[in-house]
Design a protein around this motif. Structure first.
Motif, PDB file in Angstrom:
ATOM      1  N   PHE A  28       0.873  -1.183   0.000  1.00  0.00           N
ATOM      2  CA  PHE A  28       0.000   0.000   0.000  1.00  0.00           C
ATOM      3  C   PHE A  28       0.904   1.224   0.000  1.00  0.00           C
ATOM      4  O   PHE A  28       1.026   1.941   0.996  1.00  0.00           O
ATOM      5  CB  PHE A  28      -0.895  -0.039   1.237  1.00  0.00           C
ATOM      6  CG  PHE A  28      -2.053   0.933   1.195  1.00  0.00           C
ATOM      7  CD1 PHE A  28      -3.078   0.772   0.269  1.00  0.00           C
ATOM      8  CD2 PHE A  28      -2.141   1.984   2.096  1.00  0.00           C
ATOM      9  CE1 PHE A  28      -4.166   1.648   0.238  1.00  0.00           C
ATOM     10  CE2 PHE A  28      -3.219   2.871   2.073  1.00  0.00           C
ATOM     11  CZ  PHE A  28      -4.238   2.700   1.137  1.00  0.00           C
ATOM     12  N   PRO A  29       1.602   1.432  -1.118  1.00  0.00           N
ATOM     13  CA  PRO A  29       2.589   2.510  -1.170  1.00  0.00           C
ATOM     14  C   PRO A  29       1.942   3.894  -1.215  1.00  0.00           C
ATOM     15  O   PRO A  29       0.839   4.070  -1.730  1.00  0.00           O
ATOM     16  CB  PRO A  29       3.330   2.239  -2.481  1.00  0.00           C
ATOM     17  CG  PRO A  29       2.357   1.494  -3.330  1.00  0.00           C
ATOM     18  CD  PRO A  29       1.526   0.676  -2.375  1.00  0.00           C
ATOM     19  N   LYS A  30       2.687   4.845  -0.652  1.00  0.00           N
ATOM     20  CA  LYS A  30       2.266   6.253  -0.691  1.00  0.00           C
ATOM     21  C   LYS A  30       2.845   6.877  -1.957  1.00  0.00           C
ATOM     22  O   LYS A  30       4.003   6.642  -2.296  1.00  0.00           O
ATOM     23  CB  LYS A  30       2.788   6.977   0.555  1.00  0.00           C
ATOM     24  CG  LYS A  30       2.369   8.425   0.629  1.00  0.00           C
ATOM     25  CD  LYS A  30       2.229   8.909   2.069  1.00  0.00           C
ATOM     26  CE  LYS A  30       3.593   9.087   2.735  1.00  0.00           C
ATOM     27  NZ  LYS A  30       3.422   9.681   4.089  1.00  0.00           N
ATOM     28  N   ILE A  31       2.027   7.638  -2.649  1.00  0.00           N
ATOM     29  CA  ILE A  31       2.484   8.217  -3.916  1.00  0.00           C
ATOM     30  C   ILE A  31       2.414   9.738  -3.875  1.00  0.00           C
ATOM     31  O   ILE A  31       1.515  10.317  -3.263  1.00  0.00           O
ATOM     32  CB  ILE A  31       1.649   7.695  -5.117  1.00  0.00           C
ATOM     33  CG1 ILE A  31       0.132   7.746  -4.814  1.00  0.00           C
ATOM     34  CG2 ILE A  31       2.065   6.292  -5.495  1.00  0.00           C
ATOM     35  CD1 ILE A  31      -0.752   7.276  -5.945  1.00  0.00           C
ATOM     36  N   ALA A  32       3.394  10.347  -4.536  1.00  0.00           N
ATOM     37  CA  ALA A  32       3.362  11.809  -4.730  1.00  0.00           C
ATOM     38  C   ALA A  32       2.603  12.079  -6.015  1.00  0.00           C
ATOM     39  O   ALA A  32       2.876  11.466  -7.044  1.00  0.00           O
ATOM     40  CB  ALA A  32       4.792  12.327  -4.836  1.00  0.00           C
ATOM     41  N   LEU A  33       1.625  12.965  -5.939  1.00  0.00           N
ATOM     42  CA  LEU A  33       0.794  13.241  -7.116  1.00  0.00           C
ATOM     43  C   LEU A  33       1.065  14.637  -7.664  1.00  0.00           C
ATOM     44  O   LEU A  33       1.342  15.563  -6.905  1.00  0.00           O
ATOM     45  CB  LEU A  33      -0.688  13.153  -6.738  1.00  0.00           C
ATOM     46  CG  LEU A  33      -1.218  11.773  -6.392  1.00  0.00           C
ATOM     47  CD1 LEU A  33      -2.682  11.862  -5.974  1.00  0.00           C
ATOM     48  CD2 LEU A  33      -1.078  10.832  -7.583  1.00  0.00           C
ATOM     49  N   PRO A  34       0.947  14.787  -8.974  1.00  0.00           N
ATOM     50  CA  PRO A  34       1.025  16.141  -9.547  1.00  0.00           C
ATOM     51  C   PRO A  34      -0.184  16.950  -9.064  1.00  0.00           C
ATOM     52  O   PRO A  34      -1.213  16.363  -8.724  1.00  0.00           O
ATOM     53  CB  PRO A  34       0.934  15.902 -11.060  1.00  0.00           C
ATOM     54  CG  PRO A  34       1.014  14.430 -11.260  1.00  0.00           C
ATOM     55  CD  PRO A  34       0.680  13.768  -9.979  1.00  0.00           C
ATOM     56  N   PRO A  35      -0.062  18.266  -9.058  1.00  0.00           N
ATOM     57  CA  PRO A  35      -1.177  19.103  -8.595  1.00  0.00           C
ATOM     58  C   PRO A  35      -2.448  18.790  -9.387  1.00  0.00           C
ATOM     59  O   PRO A  35      -2.398  18.568 -10.599  1.00  0.00           O
ATOM     60  CB  PRO A  35      -0.697  20.530  -8.895  1.00  0.00           C
ATOM     61  CG  PRO A  35       0.778  20.435  -9.089  1.00  0.00           C
ATOM     62  CD  PRO A  35       1.081  19.057  -9.532  1.00  0.00           C
ATOM     63  N   GLY A  36      -3.569  18.739  -8.688  1.00  0.00           N
ATOM     64  CA  GLY A  36      -4.849  18.560  -9.371  1.00  0.00           C
ATOM     65  C   GLY A  36      -5.229  17.121  -9.644  1.00  0.00           C
ATOM     66  O   GLY A  36      -6.326  16.854 -10.119  1.00  0.00           O
ATOM     67  N   LYS A  37      -4.320  16.192  -9.367  1.00  0.00           N
ATOM     68  CA  LYS A  37      -4.631  14.781  -9.631  1.00  0.00           C
ATOM     69  C   LYS A  37      -4.996  14.073  -8.327  1.00  0.00           C
ATOM     70  O   LYS A  37      -4.400  14.344  -7.278  1.00  0.00           O
ATOM     71  CB  LYS A  37      -3.418  14.073 -10.239  1.00  0.00           C
ATOM     72  CG  LYS A  37      -3.037  14.583 -11.631  1.00  0.00           C
ATOM     73  CD  LYS A  37      -3.986  14.035 -12.687  1.00  0.00           C
ATOM     74  CE  LYS A  37      -3.471  14.398 -14.078  1.00  0.00           C
ATOM     75  NZ  LYS A  37      -4.393  13.953 -15.145  1.00  0.00           N
ATOM     76  N   SER A  38      -5.931  13.153  -8.398  1.00  0.00           N
ATOM     77  CA  SER A  38      -6.290  12.339  -7.237  1.00  0.00           C
ATOM     78  C   SER A  38      -5.709  10.939  -7.406  1.00  0.00           C
ATOM     79  O   SER A  38      -5.233  10.568  -8.481  1.00  0.00           O
ATOM     80  CB  SER A  38      -7.815  12.230  -7.131  1.00  0.00           C
ATOM     81  OG  SER A  38      -8.293  11.423  -8.197  1.00  0.00           O
TER      82      SER A  38
END
Lengths: 451, 451
Positions: A384-394
């Motif tokens: 259940f990895p944590k991900i960095a998202l680009p702005p505006g993306k869920s």
């Protein structure tokens, strides 16, 4: 038409089960259109090439068609034939008759013996209910406990969505408590207290706490101290415990071992905390998802309440009998020296070795991707990895875009719950090793270019 | 303990399932103490010596343990081997993987073909849901329909208690309508109207009508006119229909035949009435209760509602796969000329002949006892005779006293509902003929001396 959406209740509309939700539906569409999809959305080992254990399948085949005992004895080791005969005799009417609502007494005796052997504690076959997979046991326990909309059930965040969906269907209140990602997804007393305090502010009466150990989707394995802490907390607040222990054989980290709630309760002589614990043939090294076999064991439940639980189970008459045989196989495996032992040992060892190496491969592989953080997968079948998202993306955008770009089907963290401001996905460790490497490579490339 | 009776909701406390209720519990007690009990309380054919069909068991055994195709081919006819191969190929992953939530597409295609063949109408595999017995389908449909406590579901009186129990669990309103005992337990427009008028007076919004055909516990078989009348009634009132057709193969009266609701709906071009119909491997001539196989077919349901139904099914992931294979066997039996045909024909014929002769024996036997009136058992697996009681005695007393005096376990009419002032019990026709004669003789003696 006589039924339209306006006829449906909010319980039905609210219930969500992300593991088979819209992203999976989209994957099926792509697959029908000819795309190759790698299904990492659900812990369904035999859909990802895991082979069934010969012992389990021989037993079910013999019990379904006992004529094989005469017609093809050479196809079955002597101990399997003997066990199948004993089970058929114990069932009285074979697999074609309804059993008692709790399940065959013969199998429940074997489950109780398994618990005694596993934990070194007493166990009562009359406290065992055989169920169509663990899900049905969880649903029965929650049906029993939820009496009104202000009855609260504590569930971990992240959780397995069976819990939130069932609480929605029975119109109770989910009471989330956060698992601590920074501390290997352990439970902390502080988070439990924050959770009940919040429930109290909302006028919710908390009745039970659900604990998934080993954790789904987190992959954590709780130690005895953590379990004892939860037990103390439950006693102080008058809570029942629902212990989802379906991954008890899936413990990979060296030195780590599974501890059951039943064991800690029995060893502490705890008589005040009601316990429902669940096990299944779908996970572990059997991976027999399709057989839908499982059991629920209850402890510290008053006789009149137990009678109500039995009544509830009787409304669906009984769980499926082949699944009951699969449960029997899980709790009474071949023993060293028996004819079927050597093959069983090899097959079991191979499955567990593969799962262990894939757990490590996946956690390390994902963890090495810039923008992804992944805890060690100490147990169960998921990362259940944590991900960095680009702005505006869920996280839902991420999973859908990953699917479209790579054919990999994973489930967004939203489906399990996550700390606000964080984003995750769940993926199984189950694809064969070569395919798993491919999955990691594809995710790495996707993550690098995702914007 | 953390859970006591005070924690349970009224839904749980109210749900009753008499077929496995207190009288059966008492029978189990007596049996443990050494009494011989004849279980006539439940339609569980293989517990009363009915033999499974060889074809069904060969198919399940092969699908569970496909190695037998190589290791013991001589134990299986060529057509069975071929079908098992086709089913395994169609399943993609065998019986150990979860299937789609609706069930294997391969089996749903076969169900749709069966409906087309049975009724001469169109049928869509995507409208078929494979379920753990018919009970689970009924529960899913009721879960979908009951949105609040004033949502009413019409149920026949007498009814099969799965309906009342499930409506209680989902906290809807049962809306009883009486079947006409004097007219072979048929449905009359007048009784349906009285029923909805009463519901309207109580502020209940009626959403659906449940019809059991052939009737349980009544043994009646509805003709096309009766079905068309119900359909007209449902259209006028905007009701959905739940058609429990699990006894469709159990029609005994000469000249009588089963007519499905789907057929009448399709032939009339009816597009306004939503239909849920249910079938099962537990009854008919298969009698495979323990396999827990069944299906639900939906018609005239909007796509968005169907999607909600599929979502509900996904929460329990899927029905058990051996049960799905049993459904396949039910809808795609051996055909004339195939190697397994002759044995299948014989076994099927023997079961149906026995059921037919027992239905007659039981209805006539009970009907000839002074103080007992019994309609012909035209279909299904039960008689529901009317009994004259001594002053101060209830049907529950009667059944308990009958059990204590004779060891015969039947279910009081109260468990199914009956016209106030009347008393009945339900007994199956299933005991082997000699035992059934014994049952009739024992009841006759008991009735003569009961006071």
């Amino acid at each position: 038409m006589s039924i339209t959406m306006a006829d449906l209740g909010k319980a039905v509309l609210k219930a969500e089960y992300a593991v088979r939700g819209p992203i999976v539906a989209r994957a099926k569409e792509l697959e029908r259109a000819g795309r190759k999809i790698i299904y990492c959305n659900i812990g369904n080992p035999q859909a990802l090439e895991q082979q069934p254990l010969t012992y389990v399948r021989q037993m079910i085949a013999l019990c379904e068609y006992p004529e094989l005992l005469e017609q093809a004895p050479a196809a079955f080791p002597a101990d399997v034939r003997e066990k199948a005969r004993a089970l058929l005799a114990g069932s009285a009417h074979g697999l074609g008759a309804y059993s008692e609502s709790k399940g065959l007494g013969f199998v429940r005796e074997a489950v109780a013996a398994f618990i005694r052997g596993r934990d070194g504690i007493a166990a009562d076959p009359e406290a065992v209910y055989l169920t169509d997979g663990a899900s049905k046991g969880v649903q029965a326990a929650l049906r029993l406990l939820i009496a009104g909309p202000k009855d609260g059930i504590m569930i971990p965040i992240p959780q397995y969505p069976l819990y939130s969906a069932t609480i929605a269907l029975y119109e109770g209140s989910p009471v989330p408590y956060y698992l601590d990602e920074g501390a290997d997804w352990r439970l902390s007393r502080r988070h439990l207290e924050e959770s009940t305090a919040q429930a109290a502010r909302e006028g919710v009466k908390v009745k039970a706490i659900c604990v998934i150990n080993p954790g789904n989707p987190t992959g954590s394995v709780l130690d005895r101290d953590n379990i004892a802490m939860i037990l103390d907390f439950a006693r102080e607040r008058g809570l029942a415990i629902l212990a989802d222990e379906v991954y008890q054989e899936n413990v990979y980290r060296a030195g780590e071992k599974f501890t059951s709630f039943a064991k800690v309760i029995a060893e502490k002589g705890e008589q005040g905390v009601s316990l429902f614990s669940f096990h299944s043939v779908s996970k572990g090294f059997l991976g027999e998802c399709g057989q839908r076999g499982g059991y629920m064991e209850v402890r510290n439940l008053p006789a009149d309440v137990t009678a109500q639980l039995t009544k509830l189970q009787s409304i669906s008459i009984c769980s499926n009998l082949p699944g009951q045989v699969a449960v029997y196989c899980m709790v009474d495996p071949p023993k060293e020296g028996e004819p079927s032992w050597e093959l069983y040992r090899q097959e079991k060892g191979r499955v567990l070795d593969e799962l262990r190496s894939r757990a490590k491969l996946l956690a390390e592989g994902l963890g090495s991707i810039p923008g992804i953080q992944c805890n060690e997968v100490a147990g169960a079948m998921y990362a259940f990895p944590k991900i960095a998202l680009p702005p505006g993306k869920s996280d839902e955008d991420y999973c859908l875009d990953l699917l479209e770009a790579t054919g990999i089907c994973v489930v967004p963290g939203t489906g399990f719950g996550q700390l606000p401001g964080t984003a995750h996905f769940r993926t199984t460790i189950l694809p064969p090793t070569e395919r798993l490497r491919e999955v990691i490579g594809l995710i790495a490339r996707f993550q690098a270019s995702y914007k």
